[in-house]
Design a protein around this motif. Structure first.
Motif, PDB file in Angstrom:
ATOM      1  N   VAL A 160       0.843  -1.200   0.000  1.00 40.91           N
ATOM      2  CA  VAL A 160       0.000   0.000   0.000  1.00 40.91           C
ATOM      3  C   VAL A 160       0.876   1.247   0.000  1.00 40.91           C
ATOM      4  O   VAL A 160       2.038   1.197   0.378  1.00 40.91           O
ATOM      5  CB  VAL A 160      -0.966   0.023   1.215  1.00 40.91           C
ATOM      6  N   ASN A 161       0.284   2.348  -0.443  1.00 41.48           N
ATOM      7  CA  ASN A 161       1.017   3.611  -0.456  1.00 41.48           C
ATOM      8  C   ASN A 161       0.305   4.575   0.478  1.00 41.48           C
ATOM      9  O   ASN A 161      -0.808   4.994   0.203  1.00 41.48           O
ATOM     10  CB  ASN A 161       1.046   4.150  -1.891  1.00 41.48           C
ATOM     11  N   GLU A 170      -6.175   6.482  -2.035  1.00 40.87           N
ATOM     12  CA  GLU A 170      -6.897   5.775  -0.969  1.00 40.87           C
ATOM     13  C   GLU A 170      -7.829   4.714  -1.544  1.00 40.87           C
ATOM     14  O   GLU A 170      -7.963   3.621  -1.001  1.00 40.87           O
ATOM     15  CB  GLU A 170      -7.677   6.780  -0.105  1.00 40.87           C
ATOM     16  N   THR A 171      -8.473   5.043  -2.682  1.00 41.19           N
ATOM     17  CA  THR A 171      -9.369   4.068  -3.329  1.00 41.19           C
ATOM     18  C   THR A 171      -8.571   2.859  -3.812  1.00 41.19           C
ATOM     19  O   THR A 171      -9.001   1.715  -3.669  1.00 41.19           O
ATOM     20  CB  THR A 171     -10.088   4.722  -4.536  1.00 41.19           C
ATOM     21  N   LEU A 172      -7.376   3.124  -4.378  1.00 43.33           N
ATOM     22  CA  LEU A 172      -6.540   2.022  -4.862  1.00 43.33           C
ATOM     23  C   LEU A 172      -6.071   1.147  -3.695  1.00 43.33           C
ATOM     24  O   LEU A 172      -6.107  -0.084  -3.783  1.00 43.33           O
ATOM     25  CB  LEU A 172      -5.346   2.566  -5.659  1.00 43.33           C
ATOM     26  N   ILE A 177      -6.501  -4.071  -0.813  1.00 36.64           N
ATOM     27  CA  ILE A 177      -6.805  -4.813   0.420  1.00 36.64           C
ATOM     28  C   ILE A 177      -8.047  -5.692   0.243  1.00 36.64           C
ATOM     29  O   ILE A 177      -8.090  -6.833   0.708  1.00 36.64           O
ATOM     30  CB  ILE A 177      -6.971  -3.842   1.618  1.00 36.64           C
ATOM     31  N   SER A 178      -9.049  -5.174  -0.475  1.00 34.64           N
ATOM     32  CA  SER A 178     -10.271  -5.966  -0.681  1.00 34.64           C
ATOM     33  C   SER A 178      -9.990  -7.244  -1.475  1.00 34.64           C
ATOM     34  O   SER A 178     -10.516  -8.310  -1.159  1.00 34.64           O
ATOM     35  CB  SER A 178     -11.334  -5.138  -1.399  1.00 34.64           C
ATOM     36  N   LEU A 267      -0.441  -5.620  -5.527  1.00 32.06           N
ATOM     37  CA  LEU A 267      -0.064  -4.202  -5.614  1.00 32.06           C
ATOM     38  C   LEU A 267      -0.821  -3.502  -6.722  1.00 32.06           C
ATOM     39  O   LEU A 267      -1.425  -4.127  -7.585  1.00 32.06           O
ATOM     40  CB  LEU A 267       1.452  -4.036  -5.779  1.00 32.06           C
ATOM     41  N   GLY A 268      -0.781  -2.172  -6.671  1.00 35.43           N
ATOM     42  CA  GLY A 268      -1.460  -1.360  -7.684  1.00 35.43           C
ATOM     43  C   GLY A 268      -0.483  -1.011  -8.784  1.00 35.43           C
ATOM     44  O   GLY A 268       0.692  -0.763  -8.519  1.00 35.43           O
TER      45      GLY A 268
END
Length: 310
Positions: A160-161, A170-172, A177-178, A267-268
């Motif tokens: 996470v960042n 925050e949405t990413l 996490i979901s 990861l995103g």
């Protein structure tokens, strides 16, 4: 969206051992998902044979496609038990990543699953150009499979960042996490959060004689720890499973994944196009070069693939 109801499995034409298919079947077994086994093939020599008429070339192409279909049918046989629905698709196309993404978009798939090549000598992974393209340009999550089995009660690491507090970020984080929690529930795994924070900028220490590098570094660390714990709390994750380490994400994430012996890193990835794609490999791309487990790459909300216009 978080439901993997339709899985597109990219088959590896160089081997009979299909780790991606095995993983997809594991994922599908719980929620009776549909699996499409997909192969994109192209043989340049057929296209260049000037002595063949268009009709003969077409016939040769069809012969190769049918040969491959028969091979895939043999491979999927052992997996077609327990009511899992597996269909196959073989396409003649000279750019595999384009045909994969196009098929995924047109068929409204929820997840692309693809095997990666293990390099035995170094125990590292060799990612093909297709892998890079999928991570950059696929609008849906891409699961790159390396290991054969996920043990029960394994560990999933979410990169996470928390250094940027904008809505998109925050949405990413929430999406990452979901996805991890969904998989953790199915495989009875632990979800861990990891975040890297930057070290003290050297120029500050040089330019400001009274600059206290230690206090600066501590302040940054505490700020990151506070934010990651806040994020964990919002998703019901124990603070014991939050890891904040000094360093670049591309060093911190693989180190923690190895330390925890994780099965999966989530990861995103921010799809880049044009010049920036050539110049700036994003974090995801640096990370996957050095992780030794499966990787799930998630796109931010609203991401549009450059191939969606094609």
């Amino acid at each position: 969206m978080m439901d993997y109801q339709k899985l597109l499995v990219v088959i590896d034409p160089t081997t009979d051992k299909q780790a991606a298919l095995a993983r997809a079947v594991e994922l599908a077994s719980d929620n009776h998902a549909e699996i499409t086994v997909f192969l994109s093939i192209f043989d340049f020599s057929y296209e260049m044979t000037s002595i063949l008429s268009g009709h003969e070339r077409e016939a040769m192409r069809e012969g190769v496609v049918n040969q491959r279909k028969a091979w895939i049918d043999d491979i999927i046989k052992p997996y077609c038990k327990n009511g899992i629905k597996i269909t196959t698709e073989v396409i003649w196309h000279n750019r595999p990543f384009e045909s994969i993404i196009k098929h995924a978009i047109d068929g409204n798939y929820d997840l692309i699953v693809k095997g990666t090549h293990e390099h035995d000598k170094l125990k590292s992974v060799i990612f093909t150009p297709t892998d890079w393209h999928l991570m950059r340009k696929a609008p849906i999550p891409v699961l790159l499979v390396k290991s054969d089995e996920w043990p029960i009660a394994g560990k999933i690491v979410c990169a996470v960042n928390v250094s940027a507090e904008d809505d998109a970020n925050e949405t990413l984080n929430g999406k990452i996490i979901s996805h991890a929690k969904k998989l953790a529930k199915q495989f009875n795994a632990q979800v861990h959060l990891v975040n890297g924070y930057p070290g003290t900028p050297v120029n500050l220490a040089i330019e400001l004689p009274d600059f206290d590098a230690h206090t600066y570094s501590e302040t940054i660390r505490l700020q990151h720890e506070e934010r990651i714990c806040y994020l964990a709390n919002a998703y019901g994750i124990s603070p014991d499973f939050c890891h904040v380490k000094e360093g670049l994400p591309e060093d911190v994430i693989p180190d923690l994944a190895a330390e925890l012996d994780a099965e999966l890193v989530v990861l995103g990835t921010v799809g880049r196009t044009g010049l920036s794609a050539a110049l700036i490999g994003n974090t995801a791309e640096h990370v996957i070069d050095s992780i030794n487990c499966d990787l799930l790459a998630i796109k931010p909300d609203g991401y549009k693939s450059p191939l969606e216009e094609l």
